[in-house]
Design a protein around this motif. Structure first.
Motif, PDB file in Angstrom:
ATOM      1  N   GLU B 142      -1.035 -12.404  13.104  1.00 35.09           N
ATOM      2  CA  GLU B 142      -1.578 -12.606  11.764  1.00 35.09           C
ATOM      3  C   GLU B 142      -1.550 -14.109  11.520  1.00 35.09           C
ATOM      4  O   GLU B 142      -0.505 -14.742  11.686  1.00 35.09           O
ATOM      5  CB  GLU B 142      -0.718 -11.848  10.746  1.00 35.09           C
ATOM      6  CG  GLU B 142      -1.247 -11.865   9.329  1.00 35.09           C
ATOM      7  CD  GLU B 142      -2.557 -11.093   9.157  1.00 35.09           C
ATOM      8  OE1 GLU B 142      -2.814 -10.145   9.928  1.00 35.09           O
ATOM      9  OE2 GLU B 142      -3.332 -11.464   8.259  1.00 35.09           O
ATOM     10  N   ALA B 144      -2.295 -17.683   9.229  1.00 35.71           N
ATOM     11  CA  ALA B 144      -2.260 -18.228   7.866  1.00 35.71           C
ATOM     12  C   ALA B 144      -1.405 -17.382   6.921  1.00 35.71           C
ATOM     13  O   ALA B 144      -1.786 -17.086   5.793  1.00 35.71           O
ATOM     14  CB  ALA B 144      -3.678 -18.384   7.314  1.00 35.71           C
ATOM     15  N   TRP B 157       7.343  -7.839   8.378  1.00 33.82           N
ATOM     16  CA  TRP B 157       6.567  -7.638   7.156  1.00 33.82           C
ATOM     17  C   TRP B 157       6.109  -8.974   6.605  1.00 33.82           C
ATOM     18  O   TRP B 157       6.922  -9.870   6.386  1.00 33.82           O
ATOM     19  CB  TRP B 157       7.401  -6.892   6.100  1.00 33.82           C
ATOM     20  CG  TRP B 157       7.633  -5.462   6.437  1.00 33.82           C
ATOM     21  CD1 TRP B 157       8.446  -4.986   7.428  1.00 33.82           C
ATOM     22  CD2 TRP B 157       7.037  -4.322   5.819  1.00 33.82           C
ATOM     23  NE1 TRP B 157       8.401  -3.610   7.459  1.00 33.82           N
ATOM     24  CE2 TRP B 157       7.551  -3.178   6.474  1.00 33.82           C
ATOM     25  CE3 TRP B 157       6.124  -4.138   4.768  1.00 33.82           C
ATOM     26  CZ2 TRP B 157       7.173  -1.882   6.114  1.00 33.82           C
ATOM     27  CZ3 TRP B 157       5.765  -2.851   4.399  1.00 33.82           C
ATOM     28  CH2 TRP B 157       6.283  -1.735   5.076  1.00 33.82           C
ATOM     29  N   ARG B 160      -0.612 -10.979   3.438  1.00 28.46           N
ATOM     30  CA  ARG B 160      -1.857 -11.693   3.730  1.00 28.46           C
ATOM     31  C   ARG B 160      -2.507 -12.018   2.388  1.00 28.46           C
ATOM     32  O   ARG B 160      -2.766 -11.123   1.587  1.00 28.46           O
ATOM     33  CB  ARG B 160      -2.796 -10.815   4.557  1.00 28.46           C
ATOM     34  CG  ARG B 160      -4.142 -11.483   4.818  1.00 28.46           C
ATOM     35  CD  ARG B 160      -5.161 -10.499   5.333  1.00 28.46           C
ATOM     36  NE  ARG B 160      -4.891 -10.072   6.689  1.00 28.46           N
ATOM     37  CZ  ARG B 160      -5.619  -9.129   7.320  1.00 28.46           C
ATOM     38  NH1 ARG B 160      -6.622  -8.536   6.696  1.00 28.46           N
ATOM     39  NH2 ARG B 160      -5.331  -8.785   8.558  1.00 28.46           N
ATOM     40  N   ASP B 161      -2.732 -13.287   2.162  1.00 24.34           N
ATOM     41  CA  ASP B 161      -3.269 -13.715   0.878  1.00 24.34           C
ATOM     42  C   ASP B 161      -4.705 -14.166   1.061  1.00 24.34           C
ATOM     43  O   ASP B 161      -4.974 -15.169   1.702  1.00 24.34           O
ATOM     44  CB  ASP B 161      -2.409 -14.859   0.332  1.00 24.34           C
ATOM     45  CG  ASP B 161      -2.726 -15.143  -1.129  1.00 24.34           C
ATOM     46  OD1 ASP B 161      -3.862 -14.880  -1.557  1.00 24.34           O
ATOM     47  OD2 ASP B 161      -1.825 -15.631  -1.826  1.00 24.34           O
ATOM     48  N   MET B 162      -5.633 -13.384   0.521  1.00 27.44           N
ATOM     49  CA  MET B 162      -7.049 -13.727   0.669  1.00 27.44           C
ATOM     50  C   MET B 162      -7.586 -14.322  -0.633  1.00 27.44           C
ATOM     51  O   MET B 162      -8.772 -14.248  -0.900  1.00 27.44           O
ATOM     52  CB  MET B 162      -7.867 -12.485   1.017  1.00 27.44           C
ATOM     53  CG  MET B 162      -7.281 -11.643   2.113  1.00 27.44           C
ATOM     54  SD  MET B 162      -7.895 -12.111   3.721  1.00 27.44           S
ATOM     55  CE  MET B 162      -9.506 -11.343   3.684  1.00 27.44           C
ATOM     56  N   GLY B 163      -6.698 -14.827  -1.469  1.00 21.77           N
ATOM     57  CA  GLY B 163      -7.156 -15.391  -2.731  1.00 21.77           C
ATOM     58  C   GLY B 163      -7.274 -14.319  -3.789  1.00 21.77           C
ATOM     59  O   GLY B 163      -6.365 -14.133  -4.586  1.00 21.77           O
ATOM     60  N   ASP B 164      -8.359 -13.558  -3.753  1.00 21.33           N
ATOM     61  CA  ASP B 164      -8.527 -12.524  -4.771  1.00 21.33           C
ATOM     62  C   ASP B 164      -7.979 -11.172  -4.314  1.00 21.33           C
ATOM     63  O   ASP B 164      -8.071 -10.194  -5.012  1.00 21.33           O
ATOM     64  CB  ASP B 164     -10.004 -12.392  -5.171  1.00 21.33           C
ATOM     65  CG  ASP B 164     -10.897 -12.207  -3.961  1.00 21.33           C
ATOM     66  OD1 ASP B 164     -10.381 -12.259  -2.829  1.00 21.33           O
ATOM     67  OD2 ASP B 164     -12.104 -12.006  -4.156  1.00 21.33           O
ATOM     68  N   MET B 165      -7.415 -11.158  -3.090  1.00 20.80           N
ATOM     69  CA  MET B 165      -6.870  -9.914  -2.565  1.00 20.80           C
ATOM     70  C   MET B 165      -5.572 -10.203  -1.838  1.00 20.80           C
ATOM     71  O   MET B 165      -5.517 -11.114  -1.031  1.00 20.80           O
ATOM     72  CB  MET B 165      -7.862  -9.288  -1.593  1.00 20.80           C
ATOM     73  CG  MET B 165      -8.007  -7.819  -1.793  1.00 20.80           C
ATOM     74  SD  MET B 165      -9.091  -6.937  -0.657  1.00 20.80           S
ATOM     75  CE  MET B 165      -9.789  -8.079   0.437  1.00 20.80           C
ATOM     76  N   VAL B 166      -4.522  -9.445  -2.151  1.00 18.91           N
ATOM     77  CA  VAL B 166      -3.238  -9.643  -1.484  1.00 18.91           C
ATOM     78  C   VAL B 166      -2.878  -8.361  -0.765  1.00 18.91           C
ATOM     79  O   VAL B 166      -2.911  -7.287  -1.353  1.00 18.91           O
ATOM     80  CB  VAL B 166      -2.136  -9.991  -2.512  1.00 18.91           C
ATOM     81  CG1 VAL B 166      -0.803 -10.180  -1.815  1.00 18.91           C
ATOM     82  CG2 VAL B 166      -2.525 -11.239  -3.282  1.00 18.91           C
ATOM     83  N   MET B 167      -2.557  -8.458   0.519  1.00 17.90           N
ATOM     84  CA  MET B 167      -2.213  -7.268   1.303  1.00 17.90           C
ATOM     85  C   MET B 167      -0.797  -7.383   1.827  1.00 17.90           C
ATOM     86  O   MET B 167      -0.374  -8.456   2.240  1.00 17.90           O
ATOM     87  CB  MET B 167      -3.122  -7.147   2.524  1.00 17.90           C
ATOM     88  CG  MET B 167      -4.561  -6.946   2.202  1.00 17.90           C
ATOM     89  SD  MET B 167      -5.456  -6.749   3.765  1.00 17.90           S
ATOM     90  CE  MET B 167      -7.103  -6.925   3.133  1.00 17.90           C
ATOM     91  N   GLU B 168      -0.091  -6.255   1.815  1.00 16.26           N
ATOM     92  CA  GLU B 168       1.207  -6.186   2.475  1.00 16.26           C
ATOM     93  C   GLU B 168       0.982  -5.567   3.851  1.00 16.26           C
ATOM     94  O   GLU B 168       0.391  -4.491   3.970  1.00 16.26           O
ATOM     95  CB  GLU B 168       2.182  -5.329   1.669  1.00 16.26           C
ATOM     96  CG  GLU B 168       2.449  -5.854   0.266  1.00 16.26           C
ATOM     97  CD  GLU B 168       3.142  -7.212   0.251  1.00 16.26           C
ATOM     98  OE1 GLU B 168       3.832  -7.552   1.245  1.00 16.26           O
ATOM     99  OE2 GLU B 168       2.982  -7.938  -0.751  1.00 16.26           O
ATOM    100  N   LEU B 169       1.434  -6.258   4.874  1.00 15.08           N
ATOM    101  CA  LEU B 169       1.195  -5.824   6.247  1.00 15.08           C
ATOM    102  C   LEU B 169       2.500  -5.757   7.015  1.00 15.08           C
ATOM    103  O   LEU B 169       3.439  -6.492   6.714  1.00 15.08           O
ATOM    104  CB  LEU B 169       0.315  -6.833   6.991  1.00 15.08           C
ATOM    105  CG  LEU B 169      -0.968  -7.337   6.388  1.00 15.08           C
ATOM    106  CD1 LEU B 169      -1.494  -8.476   7.244  1.00 15.08           C
ATOM    107  CD2 LEU B 169      -1.984  -6.227   6.327  1.00 15.08           C
ATOM    108  N   SER B 170       2.529  -4.905   8.031  1.00 13.34           N
ATOM    109  CA  SER B 170       3.609  -5.022   9.007  1.00 13.34           C
ATOM    110  C   SER B 170       3.001  -5.145  10.395  1.00 13.34           C
ATOM    111  O   SER B 170       1.955  -4.558  10.680  1.00 13.34           O
ATOM    112  CB  SER B 170       4.556  -3.822   8.924  1.00 13.34           C
ATOM    113  OG  SER B 170       3.889  -2.650   9.324  1.00 13.34           O
TER     114      SER B 170
END
Lengths: 399, 274
Positions: B142, B144, B157, B160-170
Motif C-alpha cells: 500500500e 502513500a 492495519w 488509505r486516505d484518498m482525500g474525499d474517501m478514507v478506507m481502513e485496510l489490512s
C-alpha cells in the motif's frame, strides 16, 4: 557504459564537481573519481577544460522493435465513474499513436467498468480492454496489475501510459518490474522519435531542472503523467473500434489487502496545498463581496486566501492569510484582486506558478510580480468572468 | 515480535539547483548529504511498531561508502541493525535496478514481516522504488500511507486516505508500505543512543553477496531508462499588462484559464451513460 577519467590529463581542478547534479564526482589524491551516484547524464563532459572525461558506451544488443506496436493507456475509475484523467491519457495516447501510425488501446479496471466501454470508444480508442468484477471495486494492487498485464501481453504495446495518481503510482512500478522495462514518473512532455523511441521529459530537483529520459532497449516504454497536464481526447470514433474482455481467474483476483470500511468525508481545504488560490484584500468594499472570491475559487477548484487586514477585520480566518505573517503559498495559479501588493503579501505569494492581478491602479505594486496584470475595475471584471465560466460549465455539465 | 526492514537513502541536503541558461551547468550550493526526509517517517513508524509489538528494525541502504552516515543516524533513532549495499557495479541504477538491488538485499535478510519505505526520495521524486520492491518480492503493498494503526493476526492495519474517501485496510504479512509525512512525527536523534551505538558495526554487502539467486540486473546495465540530457525549465517570467474594456479583459482571462486548463473543458458525459 560509464564515464571514465583519464588520470594523466585530470588536473584535479574540480570544475566537474560543480556541474554534477548527482554528487557523483569526488576529488581524491588530486584527481577525480566517479562514484555509484553517477547517472551518466554526461553534463561533466563539456565542463572539463582538459578533456579528461569521456563516455564509454556499450554496443546495443539486438532486439526486434517491430514486435511492439501501439500505445496503451491505463484508464482510471473514481467512485464508480470514469476519472477525467482517463480522457487526458487518451488525448496524449491518440497523438502518439497517430505519430506512430498505430492503434490506441485503453485498459479499464474496476467494478462495473464495463458500462464505460462504449464511451471510451467515442474518444478515439481503437480498442478498450475491460476487466470488470466485484473484487475490483476498490483499488488493490495485485488484481489490478494482473488485469493490465493480461492486456499488455495480448497487445505487446510500444508505449504504456498511466496516470500519476495514487493508483497509477502504485500500479506503474509493479508493472515495470513484471515487464522488466523502464518507467519515467510525472512526465510533463512526451513525443516519439522516428524510430519509435519515446522522449520523456520530467522535472528534476523540485522542478529546477528538466530531465529528458529515454528507454532505448526495453518495451513497453512506460511513463506516468500528472492529472491536468495533457489535453483531453477529442470525440472521434475509429473504424473497427472494439471492446475486448479481460478474463481473470479467481487466483488472479486474489489480494493480500482487505478493505474493511470506507467513509466519505468533506475535505479540509487549505490554501497551502491548493493548486489554485483566489486572493483578495482591502480593495473589497464590503464583507459580502468576499463571495466574488468564493464563487471564482469554486469554479477553478481553488481556495480563497486573503491579506492581513481582512483577517484583522474578521472577514476571513487566519488560516487563509497569505504573506510573511501568514502562510506561504505555491499554487499553480494565483488570482489577486483588491490587493495593492504590499511587500508582506508578495513575499508569501511570489513563488506561485502563474500570477494574475486585477487592479485599477496601473502603478500598483502587485503588478510587479504578476505575470498578467489586468488594469481595470474588479467589480466589473470579476462578476463577468464568474458568469462566463458558469455558462460554460452549464453547457458542458460534467459531473 | 515483528522484523521490520526500513529502506533508507542518502540524498543531497538541498535541491536548490539552478541551471545556467547559457552554459547549461548546474549551479548548486554545497554538497552536504542527509537521510532522505521521507525515510525519517518510515523509520519512526517502524520503531513505534517495534516498541508496541516487540521485534527488531533493520535498515538497508544502497549507496557509496559515505552512505554509512545514514545508517549511523538510523541507529541513533532506534534501529537495531544496518546493512549497506555498496559496489561499483550498483552505480548508475535507475528505479528498476534500485528496486532489484534492494529486494535482493532484503531476500538475503530472510525472515521479514514488514518493509517500510518513505513515499519517495527528495532527489528522485518518483515514488517507484517501494512498489517495485514489493513486486519483486511478491508481496502486497500500500503506497502513500498516512496512518499506521497496528499489527494483529489479520496483518498490518493502515488507513488509505484518498482525500474525499478514507478506507481502513489490512495487509497480510509480509507486506510493504510507503509512508507520507503525515504518518507521524519522527523522534529526534538521541545523544545517549549515539554514544551507545557508536561502535555498532555496519554490514557491507557487495554484488557477490546478493546476486546468489538472481540475474545480474544491477546498476547501469540493469537500468532500462537513460537520461539523455538536462536543461533549464522554460521560465514564465513575462509580465504582460492587459488593458481594455472590462468586458474584453474578462473574455481574455476566461480564454486564458481555458487554454491553461484551469477549468474543465471538452464534452465529457462520464457519469450519465444510460
Amino acid at each position: 557504459m560509464e564515464i571514465r577519467v583519464l588520470k594523466d590529463r585530470c588536473t584535479g581542478c574540480g570544475l566537474c564537481l560543480t556541474v554534477c547534479p548527482f554528487a557523483a564526482m569526488e576529488l581524491s589524491n588530486g584527481s577525480i573519481e566517479i562514484n555509484e551516484a553517477c547517472r551518466l547524464c554526461r553534463l561533466c563532459l563539456p565542463a572539463c577544460p582538459e578533456d579528461a572525461l569521456y563516455f564509454a558506451g556499450a554496443e546495443q544488443g539486438q532486439w526486434n522493435r517491430e514486435a511492439f506496436q501501439g500505445v496503451m493507456v491505463v484508464g482510471e475509475m473514481l467512485q464508480g465513474a470514469l476519472h477525467p484523467v482517463t480522457l487526458e491519457l487518451m488525448g496524449k495516447g491518440r497523438e502518439l499513436a497517430d505519430q506512430l501510425g498505430q492503434e490506441l488501446h485503453v485498459v479499464l479496471v474496476g467494478c462495473n467498468s464495463g458500462q464505460y466501454g462504449q464511451h471510451v470508444l467515442q474518444f478515439g480508442a481503437d480498442a478498450v480492454w475491460i476487466a470488470d468484477a466485484p473484487e475490483l471495486e476498490y483499488f488493490r494492487v495485485e488484481p489490478y496489475a494482473n488485469a493490465v498485464e493480461y492486456a499488455v501481453n495480448k497487445v505487446q504495446p510500444n508505449i504504456l501510459l498511466l496516470a500519476a495518481t495514487n493508483t497509477g503510482r502504485s500500479l506503474g512500478p509493479r508493472l515495470a518490474v513484471r515487464f522488466r522495462t523502464g518507467l519515467t514518473a510525472d512526465c510533463t512532455y512526451l513525443h516519439v522519435k522516428a524510430n519509435g523511441d519515446l522522449v520523456q521529459i520530467r522535472p528534476a530537483f523540485g522542478g529546477n531542472v528538466m530531465a529528458q529520459i529515454i528507454t532505448p532497449r526495453h518495451r513497453p516504454q512506460m511513463a506516468t503523467v500528472r492529472y491536468k497536464m495533457m489535453e483531453p481526447a477529442a470525440a472521434q470514433r475509429r473504424p473497427g473500434a472494439r471492446i475486448e474482455r479481460i478474463p481473470l481467474a479467481d487466483a488472479q483476483l486474489r489480494s493480500g489487502i482487505t478493505v474493511h470500511s470506507v467513509k466519505t468525508r468533506q475535505q479540509q481545504p487549505s490554501i497551502s496545498e491548493a493548486e489554485v488560490v483566489v486572493a483578495v484584500g482591502r480593495g473589497l468594499k464590503a464583507q459580502k463581496d468576499m463571495q466574488l472570491a468564493y464563487d471564482l475559487a469554486e469554479l477553478l477548484n481553488g481556495q480563497v486566501g486573503v491579506t492581513r487586514p481582512l483577517v484583522e477585520m474578521g472577514w476571513a480566518d487566519h488560516t487563509q492569510q497569505i504573506g510573511l505573517s501568514g502562510r506561504s503559498i505555491r499554487p499553480k495559479l494565483l488570482i489577486c484582486f483588491g490587493i495593492s501588493g504590499a511587500v508582506q503579501f508578495n513575499a508569501g505569494a511570489a513563488s506561485s506558478g502563474w500570477i494574475v492581478a486585477i487592479n485599477e491602479d496601473p502603478e500598483a505594486a502587485v503588478f510587479q510580480m504578476a505575470h498578467y496584470g489586468l488594469v481595470g475595475d474588479l467589480y466589473e471584471i470579476v462578476p463577468d468572468v464568474i458568469q462566463g465560466l458558469r455558462e460554460r460549465r452549464a453547457q458542458h455539465a460534467v459531473f | 515480535m515483528v522484523h521490520i526492514v526500513v529502506c533508507i537513502k542518502q540524498v543531497p541536503e538541498s535541491r536548490d539547483v539552478e541551471m545556467d541558461p547559457v552554459t547549461g551547468s548546474l549551479l548548486r550550493e554545497g554538497a552536504a548529504s542527509v537521510m532522505n526526509p521521507f525515510d525519517l517517517y518510515g523509520l519512526e513508524a517502524a520503531i513505534a511498531l517495534k516498541e508496541h509489538h516487540g521485534g527488531t528494525v533493520t535498515v538497508i541502504t544502497m549507496g557509496p561508502p559515505q552512505a554509512e552516515d545514514v545508517i549511523r543516524e538510523a541507529y541513533m533513532m532506534g534501529a537495531d541493525r544496518g546493512i549497506m549495499l555498496s559496489d561499483r557495479e550498483f552505480a548508475g541504477a535507475d528505479t528498476l535496478a534500485t528496486s532489484y538491488t534492494l529486494s535482493q538485499g532484503i531476500r538475503r535478510l530472510g525472515d521479514v514481516d514488514l518493509i517500510i519505505c518513505g513515499l519517495q526520495t527528495t532527489d528522485g521524486d518518483t515514488a517507484q522504488v517501494g512498489p517495485g520492491i514489493a513486486e519483486l518480492l511478491g508481496l502486497p503493498h500500500e503506497a502513500a500511507v498516512q496512518t499506521v494503526h497496528k499489527v494483529d493476526e489479520a496483518g498490518l492495519w493502515v488507513q488509505r486516505d484518498m482525500g474525499d474517501m478514507v478506507m481502513e485496510l489490512s495487509l497480510k504479512l509480509p507486506c510493504l508500505i510507503t509512508v507520507t509525512r503525515q504518518v507521524n512525527q519522527p523522534r529526534l536523534l538521541s545523544f545517549r543512543r549515539k554514544m551507545a551505538t557508536k561502535d555498532w558495526p555496519v554490514e557491507v554487502w557487495n554484488r557477490a553477496d546478493i546476486s546468489a539467486d538472481g540475474p545480474d540486473y544491477f546498476g547501469l546495465d540493469g537500468s532500462p531508462t537513460q537520461v539523455e540530457r538536462m536543461f533549464p525549465p522554460e521560465p514564465h517570467d513575462q509580465h504582460e499588462r492587459w488593458e481594455g474594456t472590462s468586458r474584453d479583459l474578462s473574455e481574455r482571462l476566461q480564454k486564458w484559464l481555458l487554454d491553461e486548463k484551469f477549468v474543465e473543458q471538452g464534452a465529457a458525459p462520464w457519469k450519465s451513460e444510460s
